[in-house]
Every structure is written in structure tokens, then in C-alpha cells.
Enzyme design. Sequence first.
Site: not given
Length: 357
Positions: A35, A77
Site C-alpha cells: 500500500h 495519495h
Amino acid sequence: MKFKTLGAAVLMSIAMGLASTAALAVDGGKVIVAHRGASGYLPEHTLEAKALGYAMGVDYLEQDLAMTKDDRLVVVHDHFLDRITDVADKFPDRARKDGRYYVMDFTLDEIKSLNFTEGFNIVDGKRVQGYPDRFPMFTSTFKIHTFEEEIEFIQGMNKTMGRDVGLYVETKAPWLHKQAGKDISKATLEVLKKYGYTTKDSNVLFQTFDYPDLKYVKNELMPKLGMDLKTVVLVTSNPEETYELVDGKWQRFDYRYLLDPKNMAEIAQYADGMGPDYHMLIDEKNSRKGDIKVNDLVQKMHEAGMVVHPYTIRKDQLPPYANNIDELFEAVLYQAGADGVFTDFPDLGVAYVKAHK
Ligand code: G3P
Ligand code: CA
């Protein structure tokens, strides 16, 4: 996809699930996705974090994408720069009225001039690291890179390491980019096509929280570009995550649609998989330490023929019912039955899955 009987549906889903999982997981079992890279150990989305995740033996490395003012795709992100860079020091006058520094307001050259760091929040006017035990803020030197640079990095490692680690690409807030006249999904697909990712056999998963945009990707963009990639729709309980245009007005997309079993067959027309927040798979009310109870959400998604890759398991952000990260891997992957999982600690995920086998 419509099934005539539940039995047929289950058989079909088992067959599809096995086929999909075998195709997805490096060691033929559960899929481990790094991730934002190995973000538990190095600042998220840096190439360094991707190299570490790669070396830890993952199946996929994740990319979150936003678009710059000059229409380049960068791997970050947030669609903001202020949590992960020194933008407020270098460009103090460029915040919007809401105090945020938007990726789309800066050129690639400007973004590359910033220092990329472990994430922080502003508390009482001071920078406070989001995860205090992680890599120290603003130490060493890290830079934001483009999507193309990351693909070349992963393809290069695949060549030198003799492996085939996949991309797990997320377009961040396509709706917000659309409001600014930018088509982030089209740009993402064009880059993927340029690097040879065009079919469902390509080692890439295209993920998004923006279900209306996913429909556009499947109905219009992919056919126009001669592409047909595997797709995953993400599910959140954050009501602000996605907006959609309805009768000329932007309104919140209601994620309850994606959690209703009666809609799963329709969702499966657009998505090969679903990525729910892992909390959605747990019966949180009845779970206690040492006794985690799960619900049947994964089963419902499987019955529609989709794989399930929940997010995000972190050893430094455990829920009250888990004593340690292994209990969480066990609950999500083996009790709930998910096919894979996103984790900031890919070494622990890979070790858990290997030990389980
Ligand atoms: O894309 C899966 C997972 O990364 C979703 O959460 O907010 O970290 O992108 P987020
Ligand atoms: Ca993501």
C-alpha cells in the site's frame, strides 16, 4: 452477470475466484499489495518505498495518481501537496481559500522542486508526524515522481529480478479533475497503453473510488483506446470521497449502493473486483480480542464473480479487537475470505500468507 440459482452462482464464483486468484497472486495464494509501497518503513509512494515493497516479495505495488497543472500524472495519495511536502515553505502564496495546496495548481517542475516526506498533520500550527514510529519527517531526500517513471522503475526491477510484480493503479478523485477540465482516467489509460498494459492478461489492476467514472472508463474510454484491463471499485464510508453529476448538479455519490447485495451483479459488469475498507467485513459490534467475528460481505461479492482486496492493514493502527497484525490478516484473508489485502507492512503480509500455506 446474472445467475439462475444460488448454487450455480456459488460454483461459478468458486471457479472464477480460483482462476482469478491463481492469475493474480505470485505464489498462487492470497494477494499482498504494498500500500503506497512499503509505506510503514519509508515515506509513502517514494520510489524507495516501492523498491523495498518489491524486495519484500509482494504481488502488486500500488500507485495513487493525481494530475499536475501541465497535465502530467504524479504518484501521490492526496490531490493536495501539503501533508507530504514542504510546499507551504516554498510556495507560501499558492494555497487556495481552504488552505490546501492542490496538485493541479502546480507544474511538474514546481512539484519536483519540493521535498517529499513522511506524512504529517498541522496541530496547533506545528507539523506532527501522522504515524510517530515511522520514518522521521524531512530527513534524507525524497522527490515526487511521475507515473511513467514508476512504471519504468517496476518494469526495470522485473527485468533484473526475473519476477512479474504488477501495478495496482488508482486514479484519485476523477470527479475533481473533471471539474477542472482534466480527464485523469484517460491520461492514466494512455500511459498504461504506451507501456504495454492493454488487456485483462496485463499485470495491472485499475482501481477507483469513483464508480460513475469507472462506468465511463468501461463503457467509453477502454473501448475507444482498444483496451480491456482488470478493474476494481473501491468502497468507503467517507461520504465526501466521490461526487457525481446528476441533472447538471454535483452531488455526493452514495456508497450504500456498492454494499447492497442486490446490486453486486450489476457492479460486476464494470468491476472484476471490489476493494472495501476492511472494517466493512468485520462484525465490529460482536468482535472482541481473541474472538473476531466477520460478516458475509466477501461471500456476496464472490457470488457475483468478483475478487475482493480490502484495504488497509497497519500494525501501528490496529482496531480494538485485534491484539496484533497477524490476527487481522487471519480475520480478513481467511475468516472473511478476501482474496488479497493492501498493507503498509508488506513483509508481514507476505510472511503471514506463506506461513498459512
Ligand atoms: O486503493 C486502496 C487503498 O489504497 C484505498 O485507500 O485512501 O489509501 O487510497 P487510500
Ligand atoms: Ca489507494
